[in-house]
Write an enzyme that holds these catalytic residues in place. Structure first.
Site, PDB file in Angstrom:
ATOM      1  N   LYS A   1       0.821  -1.211   0.000  1.00  0.00           N
ATOM      2  CA  LYS A   1       0.000   0.000   0.000  1.00  0.00           C
ATOM      3  C   LYS A   1       0.856   1.263   0.000  1.00  0.00           C
ATOM      4  O   LYS A   1       0.638   2.176  -0.795  1.00  0.00           O
ATOM      5  CB  LYS A   1      -0.895   0.039   1.245  1.00  0.00           C
ATOM      6  CG  LYS A   1      -2.137  -0.810   1.107  1.00  0.00           C
ATOM      7  CD  LYS A   1      -2.942  -0.727   2.376  1.00  0.00           C
ATOM      8  CE  LYS A   1      -2.137  -1.279   3.545  1.00  0.00           C
ATOM      9  NZ  LYS A   1      -2.718  -1.043   4.835  1.00  0.00           N
TER      10      LYS A   1
ATOM     11  N   ARG B   1     -11.333   0.933   8.938  1.00  0.00           N
ATOM     12  CA  ARG B   1     -11.037  -0.484   9.190  1.00  0.00           C
ATOM     13  C   ARG B   1     -12.291  -1.251   9.575  1.00  0.00           C
ATOM     14  O   ARG B   1     -12.255  -2.473   9.644  1.00  0.00           O
ATOM     15  CB  ARG B   1     -10.045  -0.615  10.343  1.00  0.00           C
ATOM     16  CG  ARG B   1      -8.616  -0.290   9.984  1.00  0.00           C
ATOM     17  CD  ARG B   1      -7.735  -0.516  11.208  1.00  0.00           C
ATOM     18  NE  ARG B   1      -6.436   0.124  11.060  1.00  0.00           N
ATOM     19  CZ  ARG B   1      -5.410  -0.427  10.431  1.00  0.00           C
ATOM     20  NH1 ARG B   1      -5.529  -1.626   9.900  1.00  0.00           N
ATOM     21  NH2 ARG B   1      -4.267   0.216  10.335  1.00  0.00           N
TER      22      ARG B   1
ATOM     23  N   ARG C   1      11.212  -8.573   4.655  1.00  0.00           N
ATOM     24  CA  ARG C   1      11.258  -7.188   5.113  1.00  0.00           C
ATOM     25  C   ARG C   1      11.743  -7.136   6.566  1.00  0.00           C
ATOM     26  O   ARG C   1      12.517  -6.260   6.935  1.00  0.00           O
ATOM     27  CB  ARG C   1       9.849  -6.582   5.005  1.00  0.00           C
ATOM     28  CG  ARG C   1       9.777  -5.120   5.366  1.00  0.00           C
ATOM     29  CD  ARG C   1       8.424  -4.506   5.024  1.00  0.00           C
ATOM     30  NE  ARG C   1       7.472  -4.628   6.118  1.00  0.00           N
ATOM     31  CZ  ARG C   1       6.217  -4.166   6.074  1.00  0.00           C
ATOM     32  NH1 ARG C   1       5.770  -3.578   4.968  1.00  0.00           N
ATOM     33  NH2 ARG C   1       5.407  -4.303   7.104  1.00  0.00           N
TER      34      ARG C   1
ATOM     35  N   ARG D   1      11.952  -5.009  12.167  1.00  0.00           N
ATOM     36  CA  ARG D   1      10.647  -4.889  12.834  1.00  0.00           C
ATOM     37  C   ARG D   1      10.255  -6.239  13.393  1.00  0.00           C
ATOM     38  O   ARG D   1      10.106  -7.220  12.660  1.00  0.00           O
ATOM     39  CB  ARG D   1       9.588  -4.427  11.827  1.00  0.00           C
ATOM     40  CG  ARG D   1       9.332  -2.946  11.867  1.00  0.00           C
ATOM     41  CD  ARG D   1       8.322  -2.546  10.825  1.00  0.00           C
ATOM     42  NE  ARG D   1       6.970  -3.013  11.158  1.00  0.00           N
ATOM     43  CZ  ARG D   1       5.881  -2.556  10.544  1.00  0.00           C
ATOM     44  NH1 ARG D   1       5.988  -1.666   9.565  1.00  0.00           N
ATOM     45  NH2 ARG D   1       4.697  -2.998  10.885  1.00  0.00           N
TER      46      ARG D   1
ATOM     47  N   ARG E   1      -2.204 -11.044  12.160  1.00  0.00           N
ATOM     48  CA  ARG E   1      -2.577  -9.756  11.552  1.00  0.00           C
ATOM     49  C   ARG E   1      -3.446 -10.003  10.311  1.00  0.00           C
ATOM     50  O   ARG E   1      -4.384  -9.250  10.054  1.00  0.00           O
ATOM     51  CB  ARG E   1      -1.318  -8.961  11.177  1.00  0.00           C
ATOM     52  CG  ARG E   1      -0.710  -8.209  12.366  1.00  0.00           C
ATOM     53  CD  ARG E   1       0.793  -8.065  12.264  1.00  0.00           C
ATOM     54  NE  ARG E   1       1.231  -7.089  11.278  1.00  0.00           N
ATOM     55  CZ  ARG E   1       2.448  -7.076  10.741  1.00  0.00           C
ATOM     56  NH1 ARG E   1       3.331  -8.008  11.061  1.00  0.00           N
ATOM     57  NH2 ARG E   1       2.780  -6.148   9.884  1.00  0.00           N
TER      58      ARG E   1
END
Ligand code: IMP
Ligand code: MG
Length: 371
Positions: free
Chosen positions: A195, A270, A309, A315, A327
């Site tokens: 996104k 959301r 990533r 992260r 998630r």
């Protein structure tokens, strides 16, 4: 004269050719000359916009006269801010004289109001206003414009001294901002769907403002704004931030970009309740969501991408496969009803999010171009 030009990403189309402008300037000079033949007026040009008008006007004014300038500014971008600053004050020589203001354009009349204030109490013998362009439909001032070059509709123009964000002053002809319908998009996608990457390309291509709710939250909290502090008070208690607080932040964000050709909402809504709140908020501003686009990709591909990533970014939530799948699950549960909500409005578009980045941008652009 070119048919259209682009300044800082905005399109303008030709409207008034130089010869028509010069004819109007000449008519004004003739009219003023008839009234002031034996009076030696002081012309006061209003900088910066009037410099070209003043120059051509002076060339056509045949009798004794003097010239000076003031500098005022009220515009930032496309809209009058309502605050007029005096940047170059009035010189002494106007005392007891016949003064004629030479303005490039009169729009709401606020600048003019300020100008008249500037001259009040300066013992002017005779005070007149000449404006080359006059937007009579929206003029809201109490003073009559004594000499008008051309009445023009309420549209933003550039050229012949007039600017869009300081550019376009050098154009000989007048160009008018092309009215583009606003495009507002909601971008959906699971973590890792791309996104952020795609939003960066879309905002460039369509001059849109990217509103990433996550970024807006972080910025407000870090900056200690009232809304940021309010949001933080809920977060600290372990509670969900009420939708209204988020909507209020988005509102500030929308208001901060009055010139945007549209917005990309990313990370909001959301839930269906949030989608309703967003629709309601936009309706009140005469705006609407035109499309919601979901970047679709197979979970296995996304898991692989996120783990990759995570290795680079460090992260922690991208390094643990079970957290990633959680998630996704949350996305599935919450976004499914949203899909139905927007499908009912005929606005939902699913786009294949697998492939090379430019290829995916192309798929998104195809959806936007047919709106
Ligand atoms: P007003 O105070 O709303 O009357 O705005 C007057 C000032 O705004 C002018 O002196 C210009 O500097 C600027 N302005 C108003 N309309 C336009 C426009 O269409 N193009 C460029 N500048 C404009
Ligand atoms: Mg001006």
């Amino acid at each position: 004269m070119k048919e259209s030009i682009t300044l800082l990403g905005r399109r303008f189309e030709a409207t008034i050719p130089e010869k028509d402008i010069l004819a109007a300037v000449r008519r004004m000079a003739d009219a003023i000359a008839r009234d002031y033949e034996d009076r030696t007026p002081v012309f006061v040009g209003v900088l910066n916009g009037a410099f070209m008008f003043v120059s051509d006007f002076m060339k056509h004014y045949p009798y004794p006269c003097e010239l000076t300038f003031v500098k005022l500014s009220s515009y930032r971008g496309l809209t009058s801010t309502g605050i007029v600053e005096t940047l170059l004050d009035l010189p002494e020589e106007v005392e007891g004289r016949d003064v004629i203001i030479l303005e490039d354009i009169v729009d709401t009349g606020r600048t003019l109001q300020e100008l008249v204030h500037l001259f009040a109490g300066r013992n002017i013998k005779d005070f007149k206003i000449a404006a080359l362009f006059y937007k009579s439909e929206i003029y809201n001032g109490e003073y009559t414009i004594d000499y008008v070059g051309m009445e023009i509709p309420d549209r933003f123009i550039v050229g012949y001294g007039l600017d869009y964000r300081e550019q376009g002053r050098n154009l000989r002809d007048i160009y008018q901002l092309k009215k583009q319908p606003m495009i507002n998009i909601v971008l959906f996608g699971k973590p890792g769907a791309g996104k952020g990457t795609q939003a960066t390309f879309l905002k460039e291509k369509y001059n849109l403002q990217h509103i990433s709710t996550g970024d807006v939250f972080r910025r407000n909290i870090k900056g200690g704004t009232d809304l940021g502090n309010l949001a933080k008070s809920y977060i600290d208690k372990g509670e969900l931030v009420p939708d209204q607080v988020t909507i209020d932040m988005l509102k500030d964000e929308v208001e901060a970009h009055p010139d945007a050709a549209g917005f990309i909402f990313d990370g909001f809504p959301r839930t269906t309740a949030q989608a309703e709140a967003l629709d309601h908020f936009l309706e009140g501003r005469d705006m609407k969501i035109d499309a919601t686009i979901a970047l679709e990709a197979d979970d296995e591909v996304l898991v692989a991408r996120l783990l990759e990533r995570g290795k680079v970014s460090g992260r922690s939530d991208d390094q643990d496969e079970s957290k990633i799948r959680n998630r996704f699950e949350e996305y599935n549960v919450k976004t499914a009803p949203l899909k139905a909500y927007y499908q009912k409005q005929g606005k939902f578009h699913g786009v294949n999010g697998i492939g090379e980045i430019p290829e995916i941008t192309g798929r998104l652009a195809a959806v936007i171009d047919q709106l």
